[in-house]
Design a protein around this motif. Sequence first.
Motif, PDB file in Angstrom:
ATOM      1  N   GLY A 232      97.537  62.365   5.953  1.00  0.00           N
ATOM      2  CA  GLY A 232      98.280  61.435   5.547  1.00  0.00           C
ATOM      3  C   GLY A 232      99.125  60.709   6.777  1.00  0.00           C
ATOM      4  O   GLY A 232      99.418  61.296   7.881  1.00  0.00           O
ATOM      5  N   ARG A 233      99.479  59.470   6.405  1.00  0.00           N
ATOM      6  CA  ARG A 233     100.107  58.732   7.602  1.00  0.00           C
ATOM      7  C   ARG A 233     101.726  59.532   7.965  1.00  0.00           C
ATOM      8  O   ARG A 233     102.196  59.190   8.907  1.00  0.00           O
ATOM      9  N   ASP A 234     102.187  60.347   6.880  1.00  0.00           N
ATOM     10  CA  ASP A 234     103.472  60.915   7.116  1.00  0.00           C
ATOM     11  C   ASP A 234     103.476  61.855   8.306  1.00  0.00           C
ATOM     12  O   ASP A 234     104.209  62.256   8.578  1.00  0.00           O
ATOM     13  N   LEU A 235     102.212  62.304   8.622  1.00  0.00           N
ATOM     14  CA  LEU A 235     102.018  63.302   9.892  1.00  0.00           C
ATOM     15  C   LEU A 235     101.613  62.677  10.984  1.00  0.00           C
ATOM     16  O   LEU A 235     101.372  63.335  12.119  1.00  0.00           O
ATOM     17  N   GLU A 236     101.524  61.141  11.109  1.00  0.00           N
ATOM     18  CA  GLU A 236     100.983  60.431  12.217  1.00  0.00           C
ATOM     19  C   GLU A 236     101.906  60.903  13.488  1.00  0.00           C
ATOM     20  O   GLU A 236     101.625  60.947  14.698  1.00  0.00           O
ATOM     21  N   ALA A 237     103.311  60.927  13.062  1.00  0.00           N
ATOM     22  CA  ALA A 237     104.296  61.111  14.094  1.00  0.00           C
ATOM     23  C   ALA A 237     104.181  62.503  14.950  1.00  0.00           C
ATOM     24  O   ALA A 237     104.491  62.487  16.119  1.00  0.00           O
ATOM     25  N   ALA A 238     103.611  63.487  13.968  1.00  0.00           N
ATOM     26  CA  ALA A 238     103.291  64.842  14.672  1.00  0.00           C
ATOM     27  C   ALA A 238     102.454  64.773  15.504  1.00  0.00           C
ATOM     28  O   ALA A 238     102.152  65.613  16.445  1.00  0.00           O
ATOM     29  N   THR A 239     101.426  63.936  15.558  1.00  0.00           N
ATOM     30  CA  THR A 239     100.247  63.941  16.328  1.00  0.00           C
ATOM     31  C   THR A 239     100.591  63.729  17.789  1.00  0.00           C
ATOM     32  O   THR A 239     100.272  64.062  18.744  1.00  0.00           O
ATOM     33  N   HIS A 240     101.725  62.881  18.180  1.00  0.00           N
ATOM     34  CA  HIS A 240     102.342  62.860  19.412  1.00  0.00           C
ATOM     35  C   HIS A 240     102.615  64.205  20.292  1.00  0.00           C
ATOM     36  O   HIS A 240     102.237  64.358  21.312  1.00  0.00           O
TER      37      HIS A 240
END
Length: 302
Positions: A232-240
Amino acid sequence: MSQTIDPVPPALMPVTRFAPSPTGLLHLGHALSAILSYDYARAHGGRFVLRIEDIDITRCRPEFVDAIFRDLDWLGLGWDGEVRRQSEHFDAYRNVLDELTARDLVYPCFCTRSEIEAEIAASASAPHGPPPAGPDGPLYPGTCRRLAPAVRAARLAAGHPHALRLDMAAALAALGQGAADLTWTDMDAGSVRASPAIHGDVVLARKDVPASYHLAVTHDDALQGITHIIRGRDLEAATHLHRLLQALMGWPVPVWRHHHLLTDDQGRRLAKRTPGVRLADLREAGITPTEIRRRLGLARPG
């Protein structure tokens, strides 16, 4: 000894995963991630694996693990190989923390939540102002990073409870010029530049949990040869942050896709407590897996 990480090359066979945390029953949002991951693997002749992310042993429950198996079986999403349970592999995560500690990239943090909140509140009126905000709120102000070595050693010797935080500045410095070139490939957005500093000195091991989500998930994705991560897009920040950990540890870099989030009638993101969207409830109400796919806008593969 840590397990050898030897992933399958993406060009040979895609490997996707579904990695829920058993802290409640799965809902439609989980179904979207699972089905997208399963369909991608099957459409490209690859593998779909299941991982149970149960490192938080205080909140995870065996009955929710069993419910995950039932829901996936009902949806027709058969997984390949054995299920990996993170709670059985704390030693592997400890080895990673030991390596980062030996490289002076993590430090012990003795602060309580209330102490951190008090320092952040006090800094609002200081000349330098409050700490910058990250994806999850104000960043940690670096209190324990600034501890004198003798004070730190004394607290450790006395057995004071502590978390382990990544020293973000030291981690980026360790990459040298590579920090400026840190990117990942998104299946929808193309090349994305990673900015891990938005997380500040993030916790990699809590006082009550020997590894954080960020550490365990990046380790396991590498170990299991995951080539495509669909979440989900809610985990996109974690990808950084995950890109930084991969670079520090020399782990392979998968491809990501961050799909849209499902919301309720008021526009709020679905959660395990949202009524009427849990898969078990929908199944008991007579909803079929075909109808689930229809609700999610997904055609049956093949």
